[in-house]
Motif scaffolding. Structure first.
Motif, mmCIF file in Angstrom:
data_model
loop_
_atom_site.group_PDB
_atom_site.id
_atom_site.type_symbol
_atom_site.label_atom_id
_atom_site.label_comp_id
_atom_site.label_asym_id
_atom_site.label_seq_id
_atom_site.Cartn_x
_atom_site.Cartn_y
_atom_site.Cartn_z
ATOM 1 N N VAL A 180 0.844 -1.189 0.000
ATOM 2 C CA VAL A 180 0.000 0.000 0.000
ATOM 3 C C VAL A 180 0.883 1.244 0.000
ATOM 4 C CG1 VAL A 180 -1.824 1.176 1.296
ATOM 5 C CG2 VAL A 180 -1.669 -1.287 1.393
ATOM 6 N N GLU A 181 0.427 2.306 -0.656
ATOM 7 C CA GLU A 181 1.148 3.574 -0.622
ATOM 8 C C GLU A 181 1.181 4.120 0.801
ATOM 9 O OE1 GLU A 181 -0.647 6.220 -3.431
ATOM 10 O OE2 GLU A 181 -0.275 4.867 -5.110
ATOM 11 N N GLU B 267 0.528 6.578 2.764
ATOM 12 C CA GLU B 267 -0.238 7.804 2.953
ATOM 13 C C GLU B 267 -0.833 7.767 4.359
ATOM 14 O OE1 GLU B 267 -0.428 10.314 0.809
ATOM 15 O OE2 GLU B 267 0.769 9.252 -0.684
ATOM 16 N N ASP C 133 -3.755 8.077 5.502
ATOM 17 C CA ASP C 133 -5.053 7.421 5.671
ATOM 18 C C ASP C 133 -5.121 6.004 5.101
ATOM 19 O OD1 ASP C 133 -4.931 8.134 3.010
ATOM 20 O OD2 ASP C 133 -7.023 8.767 2.907
ATOM 21 N N SER C 134 -4.027 5.468 4.599
ATOM 22 C CA SER C 134 -4.054 4.155 3.944
ATOM 23 C C SER C 134 -4.503 3.041 4.878
ATOM 24 C CB SER C 134 -2.681 3.814 3.362
ATOM 25 O OG SER C 134 -2.355 4.685 2.319
ATOM 26 N N ARG D 80 -8.219 3.278 5.692
ATOM 27 C CA ARG D 80 -9.075 2.834 4.585
ATOM 28 C C ARG D 80 -9.207 1.313 4.560
ATOM 29 N NH1 ARG D 80 -9.428 6.545 -0.258
ATOM 30 N NH2 ARG D 80 -8.680 8.547 0.499
ATOM 31 N N GLN E 278 6.811 0.156 7.175
ATOM 32 C CA GLN E 278 7.035 1.093 6.079
ATOM 33 C C GLN E 278 8.402 0.845 5.471
ATOM 34 O OE1 GLN E 278 6.548 5.231 7.028
ATOM 35 N NE2 GLN E 278 7.009 5.890 4.948
ATOM 36 N N ASP F 235 8.390 4.581 0.292
ATOM 37 C CA ASP F 235 7.063 5.172 0.104
ATOM 38 C C ASP F 235 5.955 4.117 0.043
ATOM 39 O OD1 ASP F 235 7.831 4.104 -2.307
ATOM 40 O OD2 ASP F 235 7.158 5.802 -3.519
ATOM 41 N N ILE G 138 -7.542 3.146 -4.259
ATOM 42 C CA ILE G 138 -6.498 3.757 -5.081
ATOM 43 C C ILE G 138 -5.110 3.657 -4.443
ATOM 44 C CG2 ILE G 138 -6.739 6.113 -4.198
ATOM 45 C CD1 ILE G 138 -6.592 6.706 -7.429
ATOM 46 N N CYS G 139 -5.040 3.560 -3.124
ATOM 47 C CA CYS G 139 -3.755 3.507 -2.431
ATOM 48 C C CYS G 139 -3.151 2.101 -2.413
ATOM 49 C CB CYS G 139 -3.893 4.034 -1.008
ATOM 50 S SG CYS G 139 -5.049 3.098 0.017
ATOM 51 N N VAL G 140 -3.911 1.081 -2.829
ATOM 52 C CA VAL G 140 -3.457 -0.307 -2.755
ATOM 53 C C VAL G 140 -2.828 -0.724 -4.076
ATOM 54 C CG1 VAL G 140 -4.208 -2.697 -2.457
ATOM 55 C CG2 VAL G 140 -5.172 -0.895 -1.019
ATOM 56 N N ASN G 141 -1.616 -1.260 -4.002
ATOM 57 C CA ASN G 141 -0.920 -1.746 -5.186
ATOM 58 C C ASN G 141 -1.109 -3.240 -5.400
ATOM 59 O OD1 ASN G 141 0.028 0.784 -5.677
ATOM 60 N ND2 ASN G 141 2.072 0.415 -4.904
#
Length: 106
Positions: free
Chosen positions: A34-35, A37, A39-40, A43, A62, A65, A92-95
């Motif tokens: 996950v990015e 961020e 709030d990741s 979410r 972490q 990034d 959107i934040c999840v890869n």
């Protein structure tokens, strides 16, 4: 006492899985990339909270990034676990999302 513990609460502590009512419930393990961020993590965990579910294990590290997140939760049918994984993939934040059965060691 939480709202879920009250007998007169309008909330039900466990929601029936109407699409897989006869399926065995199991312990599942999510691995996510996950990015990083602010709030990741919120979410991701909100997807469980919306269904009155509480993971029993959450680990997050972490690396630059990106966040490596591991979530373990029991009491889900495989169908329900897959639906949650798909909702995670739509954030959107999840890869990347990986889902597998886990052995719960209490």
């Amino acid at each position: 006492m939480s709202a879920l513990e009250r007998f007169d609460s309008p909330f039900t502590p466990l929601r029936d899985d109407v699409w897989a009512a006869v399926s065995a419930h199991s312990c599942v393990y999510y691995q996510l990339s996950v990015e990083a961020e602010p709030d990741s993590l919120c979410r991701l965990l909100n997807l469980f909270a919306l269904q009155f579910l509480t993971p029993h294990k959450v680990l997050m590290n972490q690396h630059g990034d990106m966040l490596n997140v591991e979530i373990e939760i029991a009491g889900l049918s495989w169908h329900r676990a897959e639906l949650i994984a798909q909702k995670m993939r739509n954030l959107i934040c999840v890869n990347e999302v990986s889902l597998q059965l886990a052995e719960r060691a209490d």
